[in-house]
Design a protein around this motif. Structure first.
Motif, mmCIF file in Angstrom:
data_model
loop_
_atom_site.group_PDB
_atom_site.id
_atom_site.type_symbol
_atom_site.label_atom_id
_atom_site.label_comp_id
_atom_site.label_asym_id
_atom_site.label_seq_id
_atom_site.Cartn_x
_atom_site.Cartn_y
_atom_site.Cartn_z
ATOM 1 N N VAL A 105 58.488 20.056 86.137
ATOM 2 C CA VAL A 105 58.200 21.452 86.504
ATOM 3 C C VAL A 105 58.112 21.575 88.031
ATOM 4 O O VAL A 105 58.042 20.584 88.745
ATOM 5 C CB VAL A 105 56.872 21.946 85.864
ATOM 6 N N GLY A 106 58.107 22.787 88.519
ATOM 7 C CA GLY A 106 57.918 23.016 89.968
ATOM 8 C C GLY A 106 59.034 23.818 90.600
ATOM 9 O O GLY A 106 58.857 24.430 91.643
ATOM 10 N N GLY A 107 60.235 23.777 89.997
ATOM 11 C CA GLY A 107 61.335 24.591 90.519
ATOM 12 C C GLY A 107 61.981 24.008 91.756
ATOM 13 O O GLY A 107 61.594 22.941 92.260
ATOM 14 N N GLY A 108 62.966 24.756 92.247
ATOM 15 C CA GLY A 108 63.659 24.356 93.467
ATOM 16 C C GLY A 108 62.665 24.241 94.605
ATOM 17 O O GLY A 108 62.815 23.396 95.497
ATOM 18 N N CYS A 109 61.647 25.073 94.583
ATOM 19 C CA CYS A 109 60.621 25.062 95.624
ATOM 20 C C CYS A 109 60.013 23.667 95.794
ATOM 21 O O CYS A 109 59.855 23.183 96.906
ATOM 22 C CB CYS A 109 59.535 26.077 95.235
ATOM 23 N N THR A 110 59.695 23.022 94.677
ATOM 24 C CA THR A 110 59.038 21.709 94.735
ATOM 25 C C THR A 110 60.029 20.561 94.911
ATOM 26 O O THR A 110 59.707 19.571 95.571
ATOM 27 C CB THR A 110 58.227 21.487 93.429
ATOM 28 N N HIS A 111 61.224 20.710 94.325
ATOM 29 C CA HIS A 111 62.114 19.547 94.294
ATOM 30 C C HIS A 111 63.199 19.531 95.361
ATOM 31 O O HIS A 111 63.624 18.462 95.788
ATOM 32 C CB HIS A 111 62.741 19.413 92.897
#
Ligand SMILES: Cc1cc2nc3c(=O)[nH]c(=O)nc-3n(C[C@H](O)[C@H](O)[C@H](O)COP(=O)(O)OP(=O)(O)OC[C@H]3O[C@@H](n4cnc5c(N)ncnc54)[C@H](O)[C@@H]3O)c2cc1C
Length: 465
Positions: free
Chosen positions: A41-47
């Motif tokens: 989880v986390g989206g493009g924002c996190t990854h």
């Protein structure tokens, strides 16, 4: 497993927009499910976006500080400060973010299904879990699928020397030279990061200046400092073709120039993640940049289907995406929502120097014939900046010369993205409470960077006649 029941709300995507939406829906006691195609989880924002780029930037600037300190410079282990080593450090922060966010879903009893979602009909989603296809039904569906780097079809992104902001994070060695095509926020941020790492950087801009939405004085400062650091900046250039080679990559420009470097980072805009959603099966469509059209409460043309975050276009920020998710979910669950994104969203740009700004620029105020005045505080004259050695920077306040209302706050230098929020707090006050006088009538901690507000306010008041 979540397959057998019909949910109140299904959210596609677990970035900030999807997280904001699903947490709000769950807290309103709506049965909620999240579908996420990435295995974490986390989206493009996190990854691939905010978290990795800001973590890398921080690590690089720490290395730079050590390198420029004669006491420590000789002790630096070069392998430990190479790009792959710094990227390794970044995965630690990403891992912590994933754990934190996974916990939110678990604590709020929101199942997360990992698979690619697409519409079967207006209330049914098919989920491809990599081997099997299952379907899920929901009364309301919130599309929070984010965006990805725009890739023109004539550029070969399978070549290891051609990267975008997603794949640049997988470089396995520090390049000696890099060409960044696209001088938007992401291009400028990566130009700073690579230059601080000691890489020779060509930054190619298709416009006539950098980040034209900023105040001109800030644009000038950014251009000056990037050049001063050694970034080669070229404006008004457009690519003709990209020629990847075994030993490098050549960017051919329409102006006839050819720029060869070890790596090309393509940073020319983004596309909404809509191509695989099967929107055509439910009578919806996306525009040429993959973006979905919505109304003021984030409903698409299908009133029970909402869209939020990067997939609906600007401001395309993690901070705003989270709020949009919450607003859409409130409407989906309760049938109403009067909350809107604040009109003045601050901009935080993590270049070196850092930039942040809110409200109108001098250019805008002049064209609107607003009688304004300017107050400046140079960081080099602040005690705190002298102590920390961060003298590069400036705070600039734009205010109405009759009412003293603050109209714009523009800042560059260390911690600019934090400093801006003090100005935002006063600028967002209603009526007479939004006044420059606040900064001269209050007492600031000393020494602080916040003191810049007092210095800039006094400087501005002294200009009034
Ligand atoms: C290099 C870079 C730096 C950035 N820096 C900043 C910054 O400093 N500050 C800031 O505020 N913003 C920054 N941003 C922007 C920020 O990352 C985005 O605005 C934010 O991530 C958008 O959130 P989102 O939830 O809409 O989409 P995302 O975070 O992209 O999440 C979308 C999720 O949906 C999933 N998904 C997509 N399609 C499907 C499908 N069909 N089925 C299932 N799952 C699907 C994806 O796997 C992804 O996990 C940066 C972006 C980049 C690229």
């Amino acid at each position: 497993m979540p397959w057998d029941k019909e949910y109140d709300v299904a959210v596609i995507g677990s970035g900030p927009a999807g997280e904001g939406a699903s947490m709000l829906a769950a807290k309103e006691d709506a049965s909620t499910v999240v579908i996420e195609r990435h295995h974490l989880v986390g989206g493009g924002c996190t990854h691939w976006g905010t978290i990795p780029s800001k973590t890398l930037r921080h690590a690089v600037s720490e290395v730079l500080k050590l390198r420029s300190n004669p006491l420590f410079a000789k002790m630096i282990n070069h392998a430990a400060t190479s790009l792959p080593a710094l990227l390794q450090n970044m995965s630690g922060v990403v891992g912590k973010q994933v754990m934190l966010r996974r916990d939110f879903y678990q604590r709020n009893h929101v199942p997360v299904v990992h698979g690619q979602a697409s519409f079967v009909d207006p209330h049914t989603l098919s989920v491809d879990t990599g081997g099997s296809q299952r379907s899920l039904r929901a009364k309301k569906i919130i599309v929070a699928t984010g965006s990805r780097p725009y890739r023109p079809s004539d550029v070969d992104f399978t070549h290891p020397r051609v990267r975008d902001s997603d794949t640049v994070l997988a470089l396995d060695e520090t390049p000696q030279t890099i060409t960044i095509y696209g001088a938007g926020v992401i291009g400028c941020e990566y130009a700073s990061i690579f230059r601080q790492l000691g890489v020779k950087v060509n930054l190619i801009n298709s416009r006539d200046k950098l980040l034209s939405f900023l105040d001109d004085e800030i644009i000038d400062a950014l251009s000056y400092h990037l050049r001063d650091q050694g970034v080669l900046l070229r404006h008004n250039e457009e690519y003709e073709r990209v020629e990847p080679l075994d030993e490098g990559v050549v960017l051919h420009l329409k102006s006839g120039k050819k720029i060869k470097s070890d790596v090309l980072l393509w940073a020319q805009g983004r596309t909404g993640n809509t191509a695989e959603l099967g929107l055509e099966r439910i009578g919806l469509s996306a525009d040429s940049r993959g973006l979905i059209k919505i109304d003021e409460v984030y409903r698409t043309a299908q009133p029970h289907i909402y869209a939020v975050g990067d997939v609906v276009g600007p401001p395309s920020l993690a901070s705003a995406s989270y709020d949009q998710g919450r607003f859409a979910a409130t409407h989906a669950v309760t049938g109403e929502n009067n909350e809107r994104l604040v009109q003045d969203i601050p901009t935080g740009i993590y270049t070196s120097p850092e930039i942040s700004s809110i409200g109108r620029t001098e250019r805008e105020l002049t064209s609107e014939h607003v009688p304004y005045e300017v107050g400046h505080a140079l960081f080099r004259s602040l005690a705190r900046a002298q102590i920390t050695g961060q003298g590069v920077g400036m705070l600039k306040l734009l205010f109405h010369r009759d009412t003293l209302q603050i109209l714009g706050v523009h800042c560059f230098g260390d911690q600019a993205a934090e400093i801006i929020h003090i100005g935002q707090a006063i600028m967002s006050q209603k009526g007479e409470a939004n006044t420059l006088r606040y900064f001269v009538n209050t007492t600031f901690n000393y020494p602080t960077m916040a003191e810049a507000y007092r210095v800039a306010a006094l400087n501005g008041l002294n200009r009034l006649c």
